[in-house]
Design an enzyme around this catalytic site. Structure first.
Site, PDB file in Angstrom:
ATOM      1  N   SER A  37       0.839  -1.197   0.000  1.00  0.00           N
ATOM      2  CA  SER A  37       0.000   0.000   0.000  1.00  0.00           C
ATOM      3  C   SER A  37       0.877   1.252   0.000  1.00  0.00           C
ATOM      4  O   SER A  37       1.646   1.446  -0.931  1.00  0.00           O
ATOM      5  CB  SER A  37      -0.975  -0.041   1.179  1.00  0.00           C
ATOM      6  OG  SER A  37      -1.971   0.955   1.052  1.00  0.00           O
TER       7      SER A  37
ATOM      8  N   GLU B  75      -9.364  -5.747  -3.825  1.00  0.00           N
ATOM      9  CA  GLU B  75      -8.714  -4.605  -3.171  1.00  0.00           C
ATOM     10  C   GLU B  75      -9.694  -3.659  -2.473  1.00  0.00           C
ATOM     11  O   GLU B  75      -9.570  -3.357  -1.290  1.00  0.00           O
ATOM     12  CB  GLU B  75      -7.902  -3.799  -4.192  1.00  0.00           C
ATOM     13  CG  GLU B  75      -6.651  -4.470  -4.715  1.00  0.00           C
ATOM     14  CD  GLU B  75      -5.452  -4.358  -3.798  1.00  0.00           C
ATOM     15  OE1 GLU B  75      -5.593  -3.828  -2.672  1.00  0.00           O
ATOM     16  OE2 GLU B  75      -4.365  -4.812  -4.192  1.00  0.00           O
TER      17      GLU B  75
ATOM     18  N   HIS C 125      -7.931  -5.305   0.381  1.00  0.00           N
ATOM     19  CA  HIS C 125      -6.665  -4.584   0.407  1.00  0.00           C
ATOM     20  C   HIS C 125      -5.874  -4.942   1.660  1.00  0.00           C
ATOM     21  O   HIS C 125      -6.374  -4.820   2.779  1.00  0.00           O
ATOM     22  CB  HIS C 125      -6.943  -3.073   0.369  1.00  0.00           C
ATOM     23  CG  HIS C 125      -5.721  -2.222   0.309  1.00  0.00           C
ATOM     24  ND1 HIS C 125      -4.878  -2.213  -0.780  1.00  0.00           N
ATOM     25  CD2 HIS C 125      -5.193  -1.323   1.197  1.00  0.00           C
ATOM     26  CE1 HIS C 125      -3.897  -1.340  -0.566  1.00  0.00           C
ATOM     27  NE2 HIS C 125      -4.060  -0.803   0.623  1.00  0.00           N
TER      28      HIS C 125
END
Length: 533
Positions: A217, A335, A429
């Site tokens: 990320s 995600e 995610h």
């Protein structure tokens, strides 16, 4: 424990680092860094050192300045406990990413080392945590490096400045800089930590010539920008990039792609606090700065300053000016299931969906609708948002490295399990983290809200995924015991699909990359943001 400047001491310490090995004092393993000796702990046969300063505390007059090397300390540094987290707001208590609060301080530029019991020139991984460049900590239980160290890796995790402390640009700060720039302090912290690794990791039996930068990320975004930064050249030789993005970033002094100059944003932030100059900003309590960042919706992000970040990353890739090193990158199939705020409003009926797509994509709307059909508007928009933010970015980086003749590998994490499925969070995610850290089904993850992957399938997949990651870090070729052969991306667009088990396939999301390449290119050519987070 005090820190002091000692030029002669630093010289002799630096000379000793390369030859210094571990010394056991009972359960207190000791080694010597360039700043002095450190004593850690033995945990499960591994040597663990926590809270080692890699830069001077960025407090007082050092707030919003580039990191400087730490001074030598008297005696032996106690490296049994993590350092404090960098200043940040709390995560919402109902977030899947929430973790209980830990001590915080501006004096937070520390790192941690997990080392095998016995090693000689072991491969090194430097972990950069995620959290939107605003949250996060190297102390999270999710990022425990023991499974890497058990398998022969020297694993390093770092803290870096977050939010307004790490990413504020301001005309007054630029005036103080020899390069006439400001912002990007968090990125400079990461570079300083990588420099510390080059100087010191041999003392922990790691090989400074075999370092992999790894992040997820915001950490993956950081690694991506390090790939494009001249300041990071030579500090690592491989990169692992988990769910990055290539969004538009502001320039330091010019309006570009619809974004105001970063200095103008910083000036407005200071004015919101009644601070007439940088000196007044430095006099404000850190807690008040955190609150002001939330109130003003300050976006923590890199700044295109021409020096640390020379240009938009996609432009650097276009010119093939990024570091030419092996890369492993990928995306999660679900995600944005945990990031619904990123998904545009979705009409519930097919006609409304098609009208919204036509209004947004114009002549490209038919191509969009073939990829993301109106038959299931919500699922289509979840997939489209995933590909816009994460899929296109990860594949763009891998394609670029492959085109340069480098080892380049792509993956899609597509694994779901009962608790995630029950909450509509399949492959959300960051959900790959318990697997890439090899801890799924083994120990708590840190967040009480995380859907727990606890079955035998999860334990097996976690063992295979960490094997792939370690093999890539060691030799630039990902392999795993009992796992499928992972072919490089190449012209065939090969990738590894991590579902119930690893399976090698071709073309991750057929047609998606080509569509987004055309769409993003048309936006850039028109001087528009190609997308916003």
């Amino acid at each position: 424990m005090t820190r002091r400047t000692c030029t002669i001491g630093l010289l002799f310490a630096a000379m000793a680092v390369a030859s210094a090995g571990f010394a056991d004092a009972g359960e207190r393993p000791e080694t010597r860094t360039a700043q002095g000796p450190v004593a850690g702990t033995v945990e499960g046969g591994l040597r663990v050192f926590r809270g080692i300063p890699y830069a001077l505390p960025p407090v007082g007059e050092r707030r919003w300045r580039p990191p400087a090397s730490p001074t030598a300390w008297d005696g032996t540094l106690d490296a049994r406990a993590f350092g404090p987290d960098c200043m940040q707001p709390p995560y919402p208590a109902d977030s899947v990413y929430f973790e209980p609060a830990r001590p915080m301080s501006e004096d937070c530029l520390t790192l941690n080392v997990w080392a095998p019991a016995k090693a000689r020139k072991a491969p090194v991984i430097v972990w950069i945590h995620g959290g939107a460049l605003q949250f996060g900590s190297s102390a999270s239980p999710m990022y425990d490096g023991r499974e890497y160290a058990k398998r022969g890796i020297v694993f390093v995790s770092i803290n870096y400045r977050l939010g307004v402390f790490g990413w504020l640009a301001h005309p007054g700060l630029s005036a103080e800089s020899a390069d006439g720039i400001s912002g990007n302090y968090g990125l400079l912290d990461q570079i300083a930590a990588l420099q510390w690794v080059q100087r010191n990791i041999a003392a922990f039996d790691g090989d400074p010539a075999n370092v992999t930068a790894m992040g997820e990320s915001a950490g993956a975004l950081s690694v991506s920008y390090l790939l494009g930064s001249p300041k990071a050249r030579g500090l690592f030789g491989k990169a692992i990039v988990q769910s990055t993005n290539l969004r538009t970033m502001p320039r330091l002094r010019e309006t570009a792609f619809g974004l105001p100059p970063a200095e103008a944003t910083g000036r407005a932030f200071a004015e919101s606090l009644g601070a007439a100059n940088v000196g007044a900003l430095r006099g404000i309590d850190p807690e008040r700065l955190v609150a002001a960042g939330l109130r003003t919706h300050f976006v923590a992000q890199p700044v295109v300053d021409g020096a640390i970040v020379p240009d938009q990353l996609v432009a650097i890739l276009d010119r093939s000016e990024q570091m030419k090193i092996p890369v492993l990158a990928g995306v999660n199939s679900g995600e944005v299931r945990s990031q619904r705020r990123l998904v545009p409003a979705v009409p519930t009926d097919a006609a409304g969906y098609e009208a919204a797509i036509a209004a947004r994509y114009g002549k490209l709307a038919p191509a969009f609708l073939r990829l993301y059909p109106a038959s299931s508007p919500l699922e289509s928009m979840l997939a489209a948002t995933r590909d816009t933010i994460y899929g296109w970015a990860g594949e763009r980086i891998v394609r670029q490295q492959a085109a340069a003749g480098l080892p380049a590998y792509f993956y899609v994490f597509d694994h779901c399990y009962a608790e995630a499925r029950a909450r509509d969070l399949c492959a959300f995610h960051a959900s790959e983290l318990p697997f890439t850290f090899g801890i799924a089904g083994k120990r708590p993850l840190g967040s009480p809200n995380w859907p727990t992957p606890a079955g035998a399938t999860e334990r097996r997949l976690a063992g295979q995924m960490i094997d792939y990651w370690i093999a890539f870090a060691a030799r630039a070729v990902p392999t795993a015991s009992g796992g499928s052969v992972w072919p490089p991306y190449g012209d065939a667009e090969n990738f590894m699909n991590f579902g119930e088990r690893p399976v090698a396939r071709r073309d991750p999301f057929p047609g998606s990359f080509e569509f987004h390449e055309e769409w993003m290119g048309s936006r850039r050519a028109a001087g528009l943001q190609w997308f916003t987070p």
